[in-house]
Design a protein around this motif. Structure first.
Motif, short mmCIF file in Angstrom:
data_model
loop_
_atom_site.label_atom_id
_atom_site.label_comp_id
_atom_site.label_asym_id
_atom_site.label_seq_id
_atom_site.Cartn_x
_atom_site.Cartn_y
_atom_site.Cartn_z
N HIS A 34 0.83 -1.21 0.00
CA HIS A 34 0.00 0.00 0.00
C HIS A 34 0.86 1.26 0.00
CE1 HIS A 34 -4.13 -1.37 0.19
NE2 HIS A 34 -3.79 -2.31 1.05
N GLN A 35 1.94 1.22 0.79
CA GLN A 35 2.84 2.38 0.85
C GLN A 35 3.50 2.61 -0.50
OE1 GLN A 35 6.43 1.95 3.21
NE2 GLN A 35 6.26 4.05 3.93
N GLN A 36 3.95 1.54 -1.15
CA GLN A 36 4.58 1.67 -2.46
C GLN A 36 3.59 2.20 -3.49
OE1 GLN A 36 6.07 -2.31 -3.02
NE2 GLN A 36 8.06 -1.84 -2.12
N ALA A 37 2.35 1.72 -3.43
CA ALA A 37 1.32 2.19 -4.37
C ALA A 37 1.03 3.67 -4.15
CB ALA A 37 0.05 1.35 -4.22
N ASP A 38 1.00 4.07 -2.87
CA ASP A 38 0.75 5.48 -2.56
C ASP A 38 1.89 6.36 -3.05
OD1 ASP A 38 -0.65 7.67 -1.14
OD2 ASP A 38 1.11 7.63 0.15
N LEU A 39 3.13 5.92 -2.82
CA LEU A 39 4.29 6.68 -3.29
C LEU A 39 4.29 6.78 -4.82
CD1 LEU A 39 7.13 5.33 -0.97
CD2 LEU A 39 6.09 7.59 -0.90
N LYS A 40 3.98 5.67 -5.47
CA LYS A 40 3.95 5.67 -6.94
C LYS A 40 2.90 6.64 -7.45
CE LYS A 40 3.30 2.65 -10.93
NZ LYS A 40 2.90 1.30 -11.40
N SER A 41 1.72 6.65 -6.82
CA SER A 41 0.65 7.55 -7.24
C SER A 41 1.06 9.01 -7.04
CB SER A 41 -0.62 7.25 -6.45
OG SER A 41 -1.65 8.14 -6.78
N ARG A 42 1.67 9.31 -5.89
CA ARG A 42 2.12 10.69 -5.62
C ARG A 42 3.20 11.11 -6.60
NH1 ARG A 42 4.25 10.29 0.05
NH2 ARG A 42 5.18 12.30 -0.53
N LEU A 43 4.10 10.19 -6.92
CA LEU A 43 5.18 10.52 -7.83
C LEU A 43 4.66 10.76 -9.24
CD1 LEU A 43 8.22 10.91 -7.96
CD2 LEU A 43 8.47 8.49 -8.51
N GLY A 53 1.96 12.11 -9.96
CA GLY A 53 1.39 13.45 -9.97
C GLY A 53 2.44 14.55 -9.87
N THR A 54 3.69 14.16 -9.63
CA THR A 54 4.78 15.14 -9.50
C THR A 54 5.67 15.15 -10.73
OG1 THR A 54 4.78 14.77 -7.12
CG2 THR A 54 6.68 15.90 -8.04
N LEU A 55 6.08 13.95 -11.18
CA LEU A 55 6.85 13.82 -12.42
C LEU A 55 5.90 13.37 -13.51
CD1 LEU A 55 10.11 12.09 -11.10
CD2 LEU A 55 9.71 14.52 -11.52
N LEU A 109 0.27 16.50 -22.22
CA LEU A 109 -0.07 16.36 -20.80
C LEU A 109 0.58 17.46 -19.98
CD1 LEU A 109 -1.33 14.69 -18.49
CD2 LEU A 109 0.78 13.34 -18.44
N LEU A 110 1.86 17.72 -20.24
CA LEU A 110 2.56 18.79 -19.52
C LEU A 110 1.98 20.15 -19.83
CD1 LEU A 110 6.22 17.49 -20.00
CD2 LEU A 110 5.04 17.72 -17.82
N PHE A 111 1.69 20.39 -21.11
CA PHE A 111 1.12 21.69 -21.51
C PHE A 111 -0.22 21.92 -20.81
CE2 PHE A 111 -1.11 24.72 -24.15
CZ PHE A 111 -0.13 25.61 -24.52
N GLU A 112 -1.06 20.89 -20.80
CA GLU A 112 -2.37 20.99 -20.15
C GLU A 112 -2.21 21.28 -18.66
OE1 GLU A 112 -6.31 18.21 -19.25
OE2 GLU A 112 -4.59 17.39 -20.33
#
Length: 444
Positions: free
Chosen positions: A131-140, A142-144, A324-327
């Motif tokens: 769960h922690q890895q999935a959460d980190l992956k999701s947050r990342l 949204g950042t990169l 995606l980046l432009f949007e």
């Protein structure tokens, strides 16, 4: 398999007997005579099981169970009870105790209960980690931002390196997002709660470099009024990001190398060493080893910094990430103004996809902000060098497919209808562009 066990009992003879049984069976045992002592030293996410007597002076086993349940309801607690405590123990099991053993008990009975409890604990901890890895992956994600193969690989590398205590060298062109990647390495690792100190080596005059990096004592040089903490000392426990590291003066490179090797520094004008715990993340555009061969950079420092290397691809090598980046940048700029970002026309999108973006993500962000502000698009190259007509058409086709898949959450039938393509043609095009339906499910 987990093998850690904590035994809490005020009777020394029982503690000794249980320790002998468990140690002979391969368990790692920690003993406590009082529940208060156990709680004081109980680590968070303890990878094992607690075995505790019920009746003890001070905090008893039931109170210990209650405290453990508050902090970690999934940590198994096995209670040891006298004959008269059985009804109490049964009630405790309803409150969350894993098991109870009535004294006297056999080693086999204890080992059987303990092994079942450890199996349960292992499953719980593995599930938490997933769960922690999935959460980190999701947050990342949204950042990169980006769906290109290169960006997906970069995110995997960042997650792997974030938790490792190694220095990292980031290579990439101007505007490619090196500081953002460095920040992710810090934020997604164990140093996240400590300082992240960013320093652009090219922006500091050589005469001030040593004082800026290492700090100084009062009177260390003319104008040094009072003691000053340097960037490295301020970042103790955290991360130092040294951008454009190739611009660091050679004299300071030698001092930085010593800090990395010894984890100690000296302020300018001081004789006493100060211990520091630092992770160094450096960023550069040129190859540091080539700089070293040219005599502009210390080779030993280059190797110390480049324990692990991340390469950031320029935007022209990952054109599928451009929309995606432009949007993202356009929407962020529009939200600041309390308005909706104007849509992109097909011709505007085509221009974005074929432009060479020499300023990379920074240039794209500027163009998106201008678009959101209604200031029009900057002049973009329609046919950059090396970008053939067929290459431009391929990039545009890939983006159309990606947009439709994202819009319809990976539903192939809906994409076929939207693009007016037969199933076989759509499958062939998706395969050619490396698009997988599963990557878009739930992303509409």
């Amino acid at each position: 398999m987990l093998n850690s066990v904590i035994v809490v009992d005020d009777e020394a003879s029982i503690r000794t007997a249980v320790e002998q049984w468990l140690s002979l069976s391969g368990f790692s045992v920690q003993l406590f005579a009082r529940a208060e002592e156990c709680l004081a030293q109980l680590p968070r996410h303890f990878p094992g099981v607690i075995i505790s007597d019920v009746r003890m002076p001070g905090m008893d086993g039931l109170q210990l169970l209650e405290r453990v349940q508050t902090d970690d309801p999934d940590l198994p607690v096995i209670l040891l009870t006298g004959h008269g405590d059985v009804p109490m123990a049964v009630e405790a099991m309803r409150s969350g105790a894993y098991d109870f053993l009535e004294k006297p008990f056999t080693p086999q009975h204890l080992l059987g209960s303990l092994r079942r409890a450890l199996e349960k604990r292992q499953l719980v901890l593995e599930n938490r980690k997933l769960h922690q890895q999935a959460d980190l992956k999701s947050r990342l994600e949204g950042t990169l931002l980006g769906m290109s193969h290169g960006l997906q690989q970069l995110r995997r590398q960042v997650l792997e390196l974030a938790s490792l205590p190694v220095n990292v060298l980031i290579r990439g062109e101007t505007g490619s997002g090196k500081e953002r990647v460095a920040r992710c390495l810090h934020d997604f690792g164990p140093r996240a709660g400590k300082p992240f100190v960013a320093l652009n080596c090219a922006a500091i005059p050589e005469s001030l470099f040593e004082a800026e990096l290492f700090g100084h004592e009062s009177g260390a040089f003319t104008g040094a009024q009072g003691k000053r903490i340097g960037k490295l000392e301020y970042a103790n426990g955290g991360t130092v990001f040294l951008d454009e590291i190739e611009s660091m003066p050679l004299a300071q490179q030698a001092k930085l190398l010593r800090v990395i090797q010894e984890q100690k520094l000296e302020r300018l004008g001081a004789n006493q060493s100060i211990a520091v715990d630092l992770r160094i993340i450096a960023a550069t555009k040129p190859d540091l080893l080539e700089e070293a061969r040219a005599g502009r950079f210390r080779e030993d420092l280059a190797y110390r910094l480049n324990v692990a290397e991340l390469r950031l691809a320029p935007l022209r090598e990952r054109r599928e990430d451009i929309p995606l980046l432009f949007e993202h940048f356009a929407r962020a700029a529009a939200e600041k103004l309390g308005r909706a970002a104007p849509p992109l026309s097909a011709s505007q999108l085509a221009q974005l996809l074929v432009h060479d973006w020499p300023g990379n993500v920074r240039e794209l962000a500027n163009a998106a902000e201008r678009h959101a502000l209604g200031l029009g698009s900057p002049d973009l190259e329609v046919a950059p060098a090396g970008q053939s007509l067929s290459g431009q058409m391929e990039a545009f086709e890939a983006q159309c497919l990606r947009a439709a898949l994202r819009q319809h959450g990976g539903e192939i039938k809906a994409v076929m209808e939207a693009l007016q393509l037969p199933r076989r043609t759509l499958n062939e095009k998706m395969q050619r562009h490396g698009l997988v339906r599963e990557d878009f499910i739930g992303r509409e």
